[in-house]
Enzyme design. Sequence first.
Site, PDB file in Angstrom:
ATOM      1  CB  CYS A 153      -1.116   0.011   1.319  1.00  0.00           C
ATOM      2  SG  CYS A 153      -1.804   1.489   1.185  1.00  0.00           S
ATOM      3  CB  CYS A 168      -1.933   4.665   4.458  1.00  0.00           C
ATOM      4  SG  CYS A 168      -3.269   3.837   3.582  1.00  0.00           S
ATOM      5  CB  SER A 169      -0.505   0.570   6.593  1.00  0.00           C
ATOM      6  OG  SER A 169      -1.530   1.691   6.928  1.00  0.00           O
ATOM      7  CB  CYS A 170      -4.770  -0.572   2.534  1.00  0.00           C
ATOM      8  SG  CYS A 170      -5.198   0.900   2.500  1.00  0.00           S
TER       9      CYS A 170
END
Lengths: 97, 196
Positions: free
Chosen positions: B104, B107-109
């Site tokens: 991602c 961000c951090s999906c």
Amino acid sequence: MSRINDVGGMAGFPAIIEEPDEPPFHSDWEAHVFALNGALIKRGVYNLDEFRDAQERLPVERYLAASYYERWFAAITTLLAEKGVADAAELELPHGH
Amino acid sequence: MSGDHSSSVISAEVRHVEALLEARGLLDAGEIDTRIDEFLAGGTPANGARIVARAWVDPGFAARLLADANAAIREVGLSMAGGLQEQRLKVVANTEQQHNVVVCTLCSCYPIALLGPSPSWYKSEAYRSRVVRDPRGVLAEFGLELPAGTSIAVWDASAESRYMVLPRRPEGTGSLSEEELAALVTRKGLIGTAAV
């Protein structure tokens, strides 16, 4: 214009570091921040897109200096102030603590 | 909230905000602890491993998984609807010709429902920035050297769409049970930074 979170392809970051047997959270407060965000979204205080946006528009130097869950907490307090839940001064620790 | 803050200062800040929200009726006492417990009892890479093992032993399931992962994972009792909003899941299968890896960049999906909390390296600027520019080099750093003839597809997750890799079944595993096969599958294999 892209924001600082849009790092895909950007050069200059350090090496990737793997942490063996990494725990889900590194300290209690991280777990609390995680749960707090879920509780506030569930109550409709703000939504997930607003939460992401609040992180992504943190000042660049603050974004880069903060740890993952420090960013989350900064976004939560930013949104609580902007939504009128509490003013910024109330969200800070009282002096003397 | 700079990185210089000590853990005890931010702990106090978080407690302060929680107390404020409780006083304003926006948080129930005990709600945070309940949420943490539920989260930690929820997704783990074993869920993703179970899906992979089923796909390895059941070609029909594998086909349904690749066509509509959200529907297929319900067959094994899993769902992408348990979080804050239902997320679309796409499962991408490794082949001899193509290896897949998930990131991602923004961000951090991550498919938390299937894999549990993501590792810190997945959330790091280092991984997010580099794996799209030099996937072969990054995978080599993880110890995964791919043949030059194998192409690499990098899948960039988003708030609405999550990805999971279906690794190739290792050779010599024909006699293993589905449960034994699941035990071979690692979190990194499901992200694509390991072969299995």
